[in-house]
Design a protein around this motif. Structure first.
Motif, PDB file in Angstrom:
ATOM      1  N   ARG A   1       0.847  -1.198   0.000  1.00  0.00           N
ATOM      2  CA  ARG A   1       0.000   0.000   0.000  1.00  0.00           C
ATOM      3  C   ARG A   1       0.887   1.254   0.000  1.00  0.00           C
ATOM      4  O   ARG A   1       0.767   2.133  -0.833  1.00  0.00           O
ATOM      5  CB  ARG A   1      -0.887   0.001   1.242  1.00  0.00           C
ATOM      6  CG  ARG A   1      -1.698   1.267   1.446  1.00  0.00           C
ATOM      7  CD  ARG A   1      -2.447   1.232   2.777  1.00  0.00           C
ATOM      8  NE  ARG A   1      -1.533   1.246   3.913  1.00  0.00           N
ATOM      9  CZ  ARG A   1      -0.970   2.368   4.389  1.00  0.00           C
ATOM     10  NH1 ARG A   1      -1.229   3.529   3.832  1.00  0.00           N
ATOM     11  NH2 ARG A   1      -0.133   2.317   5.428  1.00  0.00           N
TER      12      ARG A   1
ATOM     13  N   LYS B   1      -4.195   5.322  -3.911  1.00  0.00           N
ATOM     14  CA  LYS B   1      -4.038   6.784  -3.865  1.00  0.00           C
ATOM     15  C   LYS B   1      -2.685   7.244  -4.385  1.00  0.00           C
ATOM     16  O   LYS B   1      -1.798   6.437  -4.636  1.00  0.00           O
ATOM     17  CB  LYS B   1      -4.172   7.243  -2.412  1.00  0.00           C
ATOM     18  CG  LYS B   1      -5.507   6.941  -1.740  1.00  0.00           C
ATOM     19  CD  LYS B   1      -5.475   7.498  -0.313  1.00  0.00           C
ATOM     20  CE  LYS B   1      -6.861   7.497   0.285  1.00  0.00           C
ATOM     21  NZ  LYS B   1      -7.296   6.100   0.605  1.00  0.00           N
ATOM     22  N   TYR B   2      -2.581   8.544  -4.546  1.00  0.00           N
ATOM     23  CA  TYR B   2      -1.294   9.232  -4.710  1.00  0.00           C
ATOM     24  C   TYR B   2      -1.396  10.478  -3.837  1.00  0.00           C
ATOM     25  O   TYR B   2      -2.500  10.833  -3.388  1.00  0.00           O
ATOM     26  CB  TYR B   2      -1.028   9.609  -6.181  1.00  0.00           C
ATOM     27  CG  TYR B   2      -2.145  10.391  -6.827  1.00  0.00           C
ATOM     28  CD1 TYR B   2      -2.181  11.786  -6.748  1.00  0.00           C
ATOM     29  CD2 TYR B   2      -3.190   9.749  -7.472  1.00  0.00           C
ATOM     30  CE1 TYR B   2      -3.216  12.512  -7.315  1.00  0.00           C
ATOM     31  CE2 TYR B   2      -4.236  10.468  -8.042  1.00  0.00           C
ATOM     32  CZ  TYR B   2      -4.235  11.856  -7.958  1.00  0.00           C
ATOM     33  OH  TYR B   2      -5.278  12.569  -8.503  1.00  0.00           O
TER      34      TYR B   2
ATOM     35  N   SER C   1      -2.053  13.784  -2.107  1.00  0.00           N
ATOM     36  CA  SER C   1      -3.126  14.750  -2.383  1.00  0.00           C
ATOM     37  C   SER C   1      -2.598  16.058  -2.978  1.00  0.00           C
ATOM     38  O   SER C   1      -3.301  16.733  -3.720  1.00  0.00           O
ATOM     39  CB  SER C   1      -3.853  15.073  -1.075  1.00  0.00           C
ATOM     40  OG  SER C   1      -2.912  15.529  -0.104  1.00  0.00           O
TER      41      SER C   1
ATOM     42  N   ASP D   1       8.728  19.468  -2.488  1.00  0.00           N
ATOM     43  CA  ASP D   1       9.910  18.605  -2.382  1.00  0.00           C
ATOM     44  C   ASP D   1      10.542  18.731  -1.007  1.00  0.00           C
ATOM     45  O   ASP D   1      11.106  17.778  -0.475  1.00  0.00           O
ATOM     46  CB  ASP D   1      10.901  18.948  -3.507  1.00  0.00           C
ATOM     47  CG  ASP D   1      10.388  18.413  -4.832  1.00  0.00           C
ATOM     48  OD1 ASP D   1       9.553  19.077  -5.448  1.00  0.00           O
ATOM     49  OD2 ASP D   1      10.783  17.293  -5.210  1.00  0.00           O
TER      50      ASP D   1
ATOM     51  N   ALA E   1       8.552  16.440   1.015  1.00  0.00           N
ATOM     52  CA  ALA E   1       8.857  15.058   0.611  1.00  0.00           C
ATOM     53  C   ALA E   1      10.204  14.630   1.204  1.00  0.00           C
ATOM     54  O   ALA E   1      10.351  13.504   1.681  1.00  0.00           O
ATOM     55  CB  ALA E   1       8.886  14.944  -0.914  1.00  0.00           C
TER      56      ALA E   1
ATOM     57  N   SER F   1       2.465   0.751  11.839  1.00  0.00           N
ATOM     58  CA  SER F   1       3.615   1.020  10.958  1.00  0.00           C
ATOM     59  C   SER F   1       4.846   1.382  11.759  1.00  0.00           C
ATOM     60  O   SER F   1       5.973   1.089  11.360  1.00  0.00           O
ATOM     61  CB  SER F   1       3.282   2.146   9.972  1.00  0.00           C
ATOM     62  OG  SER F   1       2.382   1.665   8.983  1.00  0.00           O
TER      63      SER F   1
END
Ligand code: 3HC
Length: 311
Positions: free
Chosen positions: A35, A105-106, A108, A128, A131, A210
């Motif tokens: 996922r 998903k990717y 938003s 970025d 990210a 997680s």
């Protein structure tokens, strides 16, 4: 209570021993990695669209070459991540089908439009930047192929952020109109960038598990806080104002107090109601359909070659 395999597995995770494709792993571990890595890969591929839109409109040849290099990097990041996901037993076609059908998903953030050149600066600087904040800790994720993909991706990301900040610097220190564009881009990308870290820890459905499996190293709110603390001084250096009247340095916390994004907007965009959801998905569906003849040709060629070998 845990089975002997699960105990042995968790001991490896706790001892920071990387889990490799052929190792035993709980089904849930495999599932959540497919996922997360799959959606991470989709984000890289869909993330090319907002910037790709400006390659032919860059203000100078140099900016065009830089943006072209960045968009090509993102494609490569997508390929590393799809390859990491394939080691978990899912095929590239299955992941693509899940993206195109809306099942996966990717990020938003890519459902927001890039309206002008200042937006390309804000995307590099903020998107970025966020990210990188999220991916640096992921280099230590427990699954080997994902960790190695992250190490390689992080090497390229700092250039992505720097070139964006350079665009913002140029415009913030340019004409009054350019500074206004830079401020407007910050206004529109600030909260959607905060959303990239995921819902608040209280709302995060996957974080606890997680983190127990060291798939996620920090919580969503921890990384969001680090991003704000790093980015506010950068905005001040540009002479721009972060669009949050509650933003205030909190001495005992050693960080900024800031307004949360509008989470109803976040979940609305996730449901498909963002400004660009349809455009992005249609662009990917068209790319898939337009590329069918290439895939057929490559497959036919490969089959002929294999047949020749047998003969
Ligand atoms: N956009 C879309 N969906 C999001 C999201 C966002 N910004 N933030 C969270 N979600 C989704 C989650 O996927 C999950 O939905 P699902 O069960 O259908 O997958 C749900 O919201 C609940 O969120 P959780 O916090 O419980 O989910 P996670 O534990 O997966 O945390 C995450 C979310 C922090 C994004 C984590 O998945 C992650 O670290 N992913 C890897 C990093 C990533 O995908 N980054 C994309 C950034 S863009 C990019 O990389 C391109 C760059 O080069 C510009």
């Amino acid at each position: 209570d845990m089975s002997p395999e699960e105990v042995a597995f968790q001991d490896k995770v706790d001892a920071d021993i990387k889990i490799e494709p052929r190792d035993w792993m709980p089904d849930g571990y495999r599932k959540t990695l497919i996922r997360q890595i799959g959606q991470h890969a989709h984000s890289e591929i869909v993330g090319q669209l907002p910037e790709g839109n400006w390659i032919a409109r860059a203000p100078t040849l140099e900016r065009k070459m830089i943006l072209l290099a960045k968009v090509q990097d993102e494609a490569g990041h997508g390929l590393y991540l799809y390859s990491a996901a394939e080691t978990l037993g899912v095929t590239r076609d299955e992941l693509t089908e899940a993206l195109l059908s809306g099942k996966m998903k990717y990020s938003s953030i890519f459902n927001y439009p890039t309206l002008n050149w200042a937006d390309i600066g804000a995307v590099g600087w903020l998107v970025d930047g966020a990210a990188i904040m999220n991916q640096v800790p992921l280099q230590r994720t427990s699954y080997g192929p994902y960790s190695r993909a992250m190490i390689r991706i992080c090497k390229e990301e700092s250039f992505h952020q720097r070139q964006g900040y350079d665009i913002m610097m140029k415009m913030a220190q340019g004409t009054p109109e350019q500074k206004k564009m830079a401020q407007d881009a910050l206004n529109r990308f600030w909260y959607p960038s905060l959303m990239m870290f995921g819902p608040s820890d209280a709302e995060s459905v996957h974080s606890a598990q997680s983190m127990a499996w060291k798939i996620k190293i920090n919580t969503n709110d921890e990384l969001r806080q680090k991003f704000v603390d790093q980015t506010v001084p950068q905005a001040e250096y540009l002479g721009l104002t972060v669009p949050d009247e509650n933003l205030k340095w909190n001495e005992e916390k050693g960080g900024y107090d800031f307004s949360e994004p509008d989470w109803s907007e976040f979940f609305d965009v996730l449901k498909g109601n963002g400004p660009c959801n349809n455009d992005r998905l249609n662009a990917r569906v068209n790319a898939w359909e337009d590329g069918q003849w290439v895939r057929d040709g490559l497959l036919a060629h490969a089959e002929k070659k294999a047949a020749r070998k047998v003969a």
